[in-house]
Design an enzyme around this catalytic site. Structure first.
Site, PDB file in Angstrom:
ATOM      1  N   GLU A 142      42.523  17.766  12.565  1.00 48.37           N
ATOM      2  CA  GLU A 142      42.066  18.606  13.672  1.00 48.37           C
ATOM      3  C   GLU A 142      40.806  19.378  13.304  1.00 48.37           C
ATOM      4  O   GLU A 142      40.761  20.085  12.297  1.00 48.37           O
ATOM      5  CB  GLU A 142      43.166  19.589  14.090  1.00 48.37           C
ATOM      6  CG  GLU A 142      42.755  20.469  15.267  1.00 48.37           C
ATOM      7  CD  GLU A 142      43.922  21.222  15.887  1.00 48.37           C
ATOM      8  OE1 GLU A 142      43.673  22.000  16.823  1.00 48.37           O
ATOM      9  OE2 GLU A 142      45.077  21.026  15.441  1.00 48.37           O
ATOM     10  N   ASP A 192      53.913  21.898  19.438  1.00 51.28           N
ATOM     11  CA  ASP A 192      54.204  23.321  19.554  1.00 51.28           C
ATOM     12  C   ASP A 192      53.162  24.020  20.419  1.00 51.28           C
ATOM     13  O   ASP A 192      53.273  25.214  20.710  1.00 51.28           O
ATOM     14  CB  ASP A 192      54.321  23.984  18.179  1.00 51.28           C
ATOM     15  CG  ASP A 192      53.086  23.823  17.312  1.00 51.28           C
ATOM     16  OD1 ASP A 192      52.078  23.265  17.792  1.00 51.28           O
ATOM     17  OD2 ASP A 192      53.127  24.248  16.146  1.00 51.28           O
ATOM     18  N   SER A 193      52.176  23.261  20.887  1.00 49.37           N
ATOM     19  CA  SER A 193      51.249  23.748  21.908  1.00 49.37           C
ATOM     20  C   SER A 193      51.980  24.077  23.204  1.00 49.37           C
ATOM     21  O   SER A 193      51.405  24.735  24.088  1.00 49.37           O
ATOM     22  CB  SER A 193      50.144  22.718  22.170  1.00 49.37           C
ATOM     23  OG  SER A 193      50.694  21.429  22.376  1.00 49.37           O
ATOM     24  N   ASP A 196      56.739  18.373  16.832  1.00 52.19           N
ATOM     25  CA  ASP A 196      56.303  19.374  15.865  1.00 52.19           C
ATOM     26  C   ASP A 196      57.480  20.206  15.363  1.00 52.19           C
ATOM     27  O   ASP A 196      58.288  20.682  16.168  1.00 52.19           O
ATOM     28  CB  ASP A 196      55.299  20.338  16.511  1.00 52.19           C
ATOM     29  CG  ASP A 196      53.877  19.827  16.442  1.00 52.19           C
ATOM     30  OD1 ASP A 196      53.576  19.003  15.564  1.00 52.19           O
ATOM     31  OD2 ASP A 196      53.051  20.266  17.274  1.00 52.19           O
ATOM     32  N   GLU A 244      52.522  20.765   9.592  1.00 52.80           N
ATOM     33  CA  GLU A 244      51.170  21.179   9.267  1.00 52.80           C
ATOM     34  C   GLU A 244      51.072  21.581   7.801  1.00 52.80           C
ATOM     35  O   GLU A 244      51.885  22.370   7.307  1.00 52.80           O
ATOM     36  CB  GLU A 244      50.747  22.378  10.128  1.00 52.80           C
ATOM     37  CG  GLU A 244      50.626  22.068  11.603  1.00 52.80           C
ATOM     38  CD  GLU A 244      50.147  23.265  12.405  1.00 52.80           C
ATOM     39  OE1 GLU A 244      50.111  23.158  13.650  1.00 52.80           O
ATOM     40  OE2 GLU A 244      49.810  24.310  11.807  1.00 52.80           O
TER      41      GLU A 244
END
EC number: 2.1.2.11
Length: 272
Positions: A190, A52-53, A91, A123
């Site tokens: 992360e 999703d970056s 994602d 996440e």
């Protein structure tokens, strides 16, 4: 422990578990389009993350929150058409899984059916346990993501290192063990202390892939545009730039502009 590199024609979720068991590090990069994914896959990357970056590097948003499920499916479809060897992980975007396990399953099914992806990434820990279990029960492989979770940036208020305090570190380890127990095939960690990341990796049998989590994990992931130097405003400690494409591309484009303006391009050999 062996560190020999085995040749794999196709990377699967089982391959990654085997790689951890054999002591072979896992390489992972993001990609969002066919052309870049083709290059990444051909170069031998084990895992391509359709992150999703894309919200940041492809669309120019400040955070990952605005990207939609439809947009993620579009990017994932482009990458899947290029990937012949790599495992492709996609994602689930913000808002598509957090509040309702049924909605989480619908989102994951759409990604798998409409893009052809191999797995999804979510996440969070125990707060999304039911959503992960619902997806896993449908036969969809899930990669977890702990530590700094960018979709929760407004909750954290900062992109600083996570789990430096004992209580948060304890919860992170518990979440990692829980993700393994319910069936996740791997976890991204992360921006957490390297010593903690090592402890997590040693406490679970599934691969731990780090970004800003030190070298004692089972693999590494970076954003492709960052490691190629296409972005130049972002300078975290964990980022190694393997090229400086921002300057190289800027110089090439400037030269093209000059050549067009001066009538040097196209020359006699470049026309019909």
């Amino acid at each position: 422990m062996s560190t020999s590199k085995k040749e794999y024609k196709r990377i699967t979720v089982k391959t990654l578990v085997d790689m951890k068991a054999n002591g072979e590090k896992i390489s992972m990069l993001t990609a969002y389009d066919y052309t870049m994914a083709k290059i990444v896959d051909s170069a031998g990357i084990d895992v391509i993350l359709v992150g999703d970056s894309a919200s940041n590097v492809m669309a120019g948003h400040e955070t990952t929150l605005p990207i939609t499920l439809d947009q993620m499916i579009y990017h994932a479809s482009s990458v899947i058409r290029a990937a012949e060897r790599s495992l492709v992980v996609v994602d689930l975007p913000f808002g598509s899984y957090q509040s309702d396990p049924k909605e989480a399953l619908r989102s994951a099914i759409r990604i798998m059916k409409e893009s052809g992806a191999h797995s999804v990434k979510l996440e969070g820990g125990k707060e999304i346990k039911d959503s992960i279990k619902r997806i896993l029960n449908a036969g969809i492989p899930v990669m977890g993501h702990l530590g700094l979770t960018p979709q929760s940036i407004y909750k954290f208020g900062t992109y600083t290192v996570r789990a430096k305090e004992e209580e948060e570190a304890r919860r992170l380890i518990e979440d990692a063990k829980m993700l393994e127990k319910i069936g996740c095939f791997a976890i991204v960690l992360e921006k957490i202390p390297a010593a903690l990341a090592k402890q997590v990796s040693e406490s679970v049998s599934i691969p731990i892939i780090g970004i800003g989590a030190g070298n004692d994990v089972d693999g590494q992931v970076l954003v492709l545009h960052d490691m190629l130097g296409m972005t130049h405003e972002f300078h975290p400690r964990f980022l190694r730039r393997y090229l400086n494409l921002y300057d190289d591309m800027s110089n090439a484009i400037s030269q093209y502009v000059d050549d067009v303006k001066s009538r040097d391009f196209p020359n006699d050999e470049e026309q019909y």
